[in-house]
Design an enzyme around this catalytic site. Structure first.
Site, PDB file in Angstrom:
ATOM      1  N   LYS A  79       0.890  -1.280  -0.018  1.00 59.50           N
ATOM      2  CA  LYS A  79       0.080   0.082  -0.046  1.00 59.50           C
ATOM      3  C   LYS A  79       0.838   1.224  -0.016  1.00 59.50           C
ATOM      4  O   LYS A  79       0.481   2.360  -0.766  1.00 59.50           O
ATOM      5  CB  LYS A  79      -1.058   0.097   1.174  1.00 59.50           C
ATOM      6  CG  LYS A  79      -1.954  -1.212   1.267  1.00 59.50           C
ATOM      7  CD  LYS A  79      -2.532  -1.680   0.183  1.00 59.50           C
ATOM      8  CE  LYS A  79      -3.522  -2.612   0.306  1.00 59.50           C
ATOM      9  NZ  LYS A  79      -3.180  -3.995   0.031  1.00 59.50           N
TER      10      LYS A  79
ATOM     11  N   GLU B   7      -2.367   6.648   7.467  1.00 58.42           N
ATOM     12  CA  GLU B   7      -3.037   7.383   6.442  1.00 58.42           C
ATOM     13  C   GLU B   7      -4.175   8.092   7.315  1.00 58.42           C
ATOM     14  O   GLU B   7      -4.802   7.598   8.154  1.00 58.42           O
ATOM     15  CB  GLU B   7      -3.743   6.376   5.712  1.00 58.42           C
ATOM     16  CG  GLU B   7      -4.427   7.333   4.361  1.00 58.42           C
ATOM     17  CD  GLU B   7      -4.867   6.141   3.280  1.00 58.42           C
ATOM     18  OE1 GLU B   7      -4.356   5.781   2.566  1.00 58.42           O
ATOM     19  OE2 GLU B   7      -5.951   5.596   3.641  1.00 58.42           O
TER      20      GLU B   7
ATOM     21  N   GLU C 227      -9.307   1.585  -5.505  1.00 58.75           N
ATOM     22  CA  GLU C 227     -10.291   2.175  -4.618  1.00 58.75           C
ATOM     23  C   GLU C 227      -9.771   3.539  -4.291  1.00 58.75           C
ATOM     24  O   GLU C 227      -8.761   4.023  -3.980  1.00 58.75           O
ATOM     25  CB  GLU C 227     -10.206   1.189  -3.418  1.00 58.75           C
ATOM     26  CG  GLU C 227     -10.365  -0.225  -3.752  1.00 58.75           C
ATOM     27  CD  GLU C 227     -10.970  -1.215  -2.464  1.00 58.75           C
ATOM     28  OE1 GLU C 227     -11.297  -0.403  -1.480  1.00 58.75           O
ATOM     29  OE2 GLU C 227     -11.171  -2.260  -2.724  1.00 58.75           O
TER      30      GLU C 227
ATOM     31  N   GLU D 208      -6.006   2.541  -2.554  1.00 60.48           N
ATOM     32  CA  GLU D 208      -5.273   1.355  -2.679  1.00 60.48           C
ATOM     33  C   GLU D 208      -5.635   0.710  -4.067  1.00 60.48           C
ATOM     34  O   GLU D 208      -6.926   0.856  -4.521  1.00 60.48           O
ATOM     35  CB  GLU D 208      -5.307   0.285  -1.563  1.00 60.48           C
ATOM     36  CG  GLU D 208      -6.901  -0.110  -1.437  1.00 60.48           C
ATOM     37  CD  GLU D 208      -6.733  -1.279  -0.150  1.00 60.48           C
ATOM     38  OE1 GLU D 208      -6.087  -0.796   0.765  1.00 60.48           O
ATOM     39  OE2 GLU D 208      -7.681  -2.098  -0.128  1.00 60.48           O
TER      40      GLU D 208
ATOM     41  N   ASN E 232      -6.238  -3.076  -5.482  1.00 60.91           N
ATOM     42  CA  ASN E 232      -6.300  -4.695  -5.297  1.00 60.91           C
ATOM     43  C   ASN E 232      -6.060  -5.429  -6.693  1.00 60.91           C
ATOM     44  O   ASN E 232      -6.865  -5.491  -7.682  1.00 60.91           O
ATOM     45  CB  ASN E 232      -7.793  -4.836  -4.761  1.00 60.91           C
ATOM     46  CG  ASN E 232      -7.837  -4.469  -3.424  1.00 60.91           C
ATOM     47  OD1 ASN E 232      -7.296  -4.716  -2.627  1.00 60.91           O
ATOM     48  ND2 ASN E 232      -8.980  -3.560  -3.251  1.00 60.91           N
TER      49      ASN E 232
ATOM     50  N   ARG F  47      -6.739  -8.099  -8.043  1.00 57.76           N
ATOM     51  CA  ARG F  47      -7.087  -9.473  -7.784  1.00 57.76           C
ATOM     52  C   ARG F  47      -8.633  -9.313  -8.416  1.00 57.76           C
ATOM     53  O   ARG F  47      -9.110  -8.157  -8.411  1.00 57.76           O
ATOM     54  CB  ARG F  47      -7.078 -10.094  -6.743  1.00 57.76           C
ATOM     55  CG  ARG F  47      -7.628  -9.351  -5.479  1.00 57.76           C
ATOM     56  CD  ARG F  47      -7.571  -9.939  -4.234  1.00 57.76           C
ATOM     57  NE  ARG F  47      -7.772  -9.136  -3.130  1.00 57.76           N
ATOM     58  CZ  ARG F  47      -9.006  -8.343  -2.955  1.00 57.76           C
ATOM     59  NH1 ARG F  47     -10.046  -8.703  -3.479  1.00 57.76           N
ATOM     60  NH2 ARG F  47      -9.046  -7.743  -1.670  1.00 57.76           N
TER      61      ARG F  47
END
Length: 461
Positions: free
Chosen positions: A115, A200, A275, A289, A291, A293
Site C-alpha cells: 500500500k 493514513e 479504490e 489502494e 487490489n 485481483r
C-alpha cells in the site's frame, strides 16, 4: 489452456468453477480437511487435499498448491481473492513452475500490493492521495507521535499488504498510536505473513468508491462504471452497488480516468480494482489502494454491464486478445446492489457465529436476482475461515427497484443453526439515509442502535 486449478475455497471457488464450465475448461479444486465435503469440491471436476484446516497449513501453503497442480496436470492457477491472491512470491512460483497465473505479473502485485508503494505510484500518476506515511520502520521510538501529528488525527493504521480491513486501526490521539501500531502489526503478520504497516489520514464523512479496471494490452486499460462500498462494519464492506448513487458525473468521470491512468502507468494487465475515498462534503477524491485481483463485489459490475469478469480473466490467461471483447467504456444498464450474508452476531460486534447450517433456504434465481454461495444446508461454518454464507445480488432498471428486489430476496431467505446478519442487512436497506443514497463509511457506526432494533415491514405498492 485446458485445465485450471482454483487456489481458493467457498463462494469464489464455486464462481470460478462455473466460469470454467462455461468455457469448457476442466476445473480442479483444492481443499483442507475442514472442506472435504464442501460445495466447491463437489462442483469441480477434480479435487485434491492440501492440508489440515488452518489456512497457513492449507490455502496459504504455496508448495502444497503447486504440488496439487503438478499431480493433476493443471495448466493454470486462479487464486480468487484473499489467501495467496496478492502474493507476488506465489505468482512467481506459479510461473516458474511452467504454469499460467490468472492475474497480473508478480512484479505488479509487489508494486501495487504494497500500500505504501502504491501510494507513491499514484502520486507519480497525478492521482490525489490522502496525507500519510510510508511503511513504518519496526522501531520508530519517540518519532511515532510526531509522525502521527504530521499525518493528522484522526488517522488509520493500515497493513501494507492484504485487505478486507484486516490489520486496520483508527487512532484519534497521539497517546493511542503506539499500541494501535503494535496491534495492527500483530494482526497483519498473522493474516498475511507481513507485519508492515503505514499511517493514513482518516476522512470521517466519506464515501468508499472504487473502479473496476481491466488491462487488455500494455498501456491500454478499460475503466468500468464505479461501485459504491460505503456501508461497512469493522472496515469490511457488507453492501455494494453499481453505479454509485448521487455521484456527480464529473466526479464519476474523474474517478474512472484516474483509475485507468494509474493502472496504465504501471503496465497493469487483467482485472483489478482501484479504490478511492470521496469526501462527501467537497466531492474531492483520494486514492486508497489497488487490489490486484478479482473483488468480492464484482457481481454488481457484471449485473450492470452483462460482462463476465472471471471468464475474461481466464480468456486472457489463455492468450486471447481482449481488445474487442470489452466495450470501451462499458456502459451501466440499470442498477445492481449486493448484500453479503454472514454467519455473525451484529448485536455482539459482528462476531462470527460458527456452527452447522441446519437450514438454508435461498430465494429462487432469475428475474434480476443472482446468488453466489459456497455452502448448502448441513454444511459447517467453521472458525477457520471467513464466515460468509452467501452474496445476494439484485438488479433493477433503477436503484429503488434493485433495492426492493434485494430486500424481497433477503426476506425470503431462511437460515437456522447459526446466527446471521439478515435482519441487519434489511434494516440497512430500509434506512432513510441509505434509501436516498447518502450513506458514508461511518453509516453503521452512527446508526448502529437503529439498525439493530426490530424493524417493521415497509409498505409495498
Amino acid at each position: 489452456m485446458k485445465s485450471v486449478l482454483i487456489a481458493n475455497r467457498g463462494e469464489i471457488a464455486c464462481r470460478i468453477v462455473r466460469a470454467c464450465r462455461d468455457l469448457g475448461l476442466r476445473s480442479i479444486a483444492v481443499y483442507s480437511d475442514a472442506d472435504r465435503n464442501a460445495l466447491h469440491v463437489e462442483l469441480a471436476d477434480e479435487a485434491v487435499r492440501i492440508g489440515p484446516p488452518p489456512a497457513r497449513q492449507s490455502y496459504l501453503d504455496a508448495d502444497a498448491i503447486l504440488e496439487a497442480a503438478r499431480a493433476t496436470g493443471a495448466m493454470a492457477i486462479h487464486p480468487g481473492y484473499g489467501f495467496l491472491s496478492e502474493s507476488p512470491s506465489f505468482a512467481r512460483k506459479v510461473v516458474d513452475a511452467g504454469l499460467l497465473f490468472v492475474g497480473p505479473a508478480d512484479t505488479i502485485i509487489a508494486e501495487m500490493g504494497d500500500k505504501g508503494r502504491a501510494r507513491a505510484r499514484a502520486e507519480d500518476a497525478g492521482v490525489p492521495v490522502l496525507p500519510g506515511s510510508g511503511r513504518l520502520p519496526r522501531d520508530m521510538g519517540g518519532d511515532l507521535p510526531g509522525l502521527g501529528a504530521s499525518v493528522g488525527f484522526p488517522l488509520l493504521v493500515k497493513a501494507t499488504g492484504g485487505g478486507g480491513g484486516i490489520g486496520m486501526r483508527r487512532v484519534d490521539t497521539e497517546a493511542d498510536l503506539p499500541v494501535a501500531v503494535e496491534r495492527a502489526r500483530e494482526q497483519a503478520a498473522r493474516s498475511f505473513g507481513d507485519d508492515g504497516v503505514y499511517l493514513e489520514h482518516f476522512v470521517a464523512a466519506a464515501r468508499h468508491v472504487e473502479v473496476q479496471v481491466f488491462g487488455v494490452a500494455p498501456g491500454r486499460v478499460i475503466a468500468f462504471p464505479e461501485r459504491d462500498c460505503s456501508v461497512q462494519r469493522r472496515f469490511q464492506k457488507v453492501i455494494e452497488e453499481s453505479p454509485a448513487a448521487n455521484l456527480p458525473e464529473g466526479v464519476s468521470h474523474g474517478l474512472r480516468t484516474a483509475a485507468a491512468r494509474l493502472a496504465a502507468r504501471v503496465g497493469y494487465l487483467g482485472a483489478g480494482t482501484v479504490e478511492f475515498i470521496v469526501d462527501a462534503a467537497t466531492g474531492r477524491f483520494y486514492f486508497l489502494e489497488m487490489n490486484t485481483r478479482i473483488q468480492v463485489e464484482h457481481p454488481v459490475t457484471e449485473m450492470v454491464t452483462g460482462l463476465d469478469l472471471v471468464a475474461l480473466q481466464l480468456r486472457q490467461a489463455a492468450g486471447e486478445n481482449l481488445l474487442a471483447a470489452i466495450p470501451d467504456p462499458p456502459v451501466a444498464v440499470g442498477h445492481a446492489i449486493e448484500a453479503r450474508i454472514y454467519a455473525e452476531a451484529p448485536d455482539r460486534g459482528f462476531l462470527p457465529t460458527p456452527g452447522r447450517l441446519a437450514r438454508l433456504n435461498l430465494p429462487a434465481l432469475g428475474d434480476g436476482l443472482r446468488i453466489d454461495t459456497g455452502v448448502r444446508a448441513g454444511d459447517e461454518i467453521t472458525p477457520f475461515y471467513d464466515p460468509m454464507i452467501a452474496k445476494v445480488i439484485a438488479w433493477g432498471p433503477d436503484r429503488e427497484a434493485a433495492r426492493r428486489r434485494l430486500d424481497d430476496a433477503l426476506a425470503a431467505t431462511c437460515i437456522n443453526g447459526v446466527g446471521s446478519n439478515l435482519a441487519f442487512l434489511r434494516s440497512v436497506l430500509a434506512h432513510a439515509e441509505f434509501r436516498t443514497g447518502a450513506a458514508t463509511t461511518d453509516f453503521v457506526a452512527r446508526h448502529g442502535s437503529a439498525l439493530l432494533a426490530p424493524r417493521t415491514e415497509e409498505p409495498r405498492g
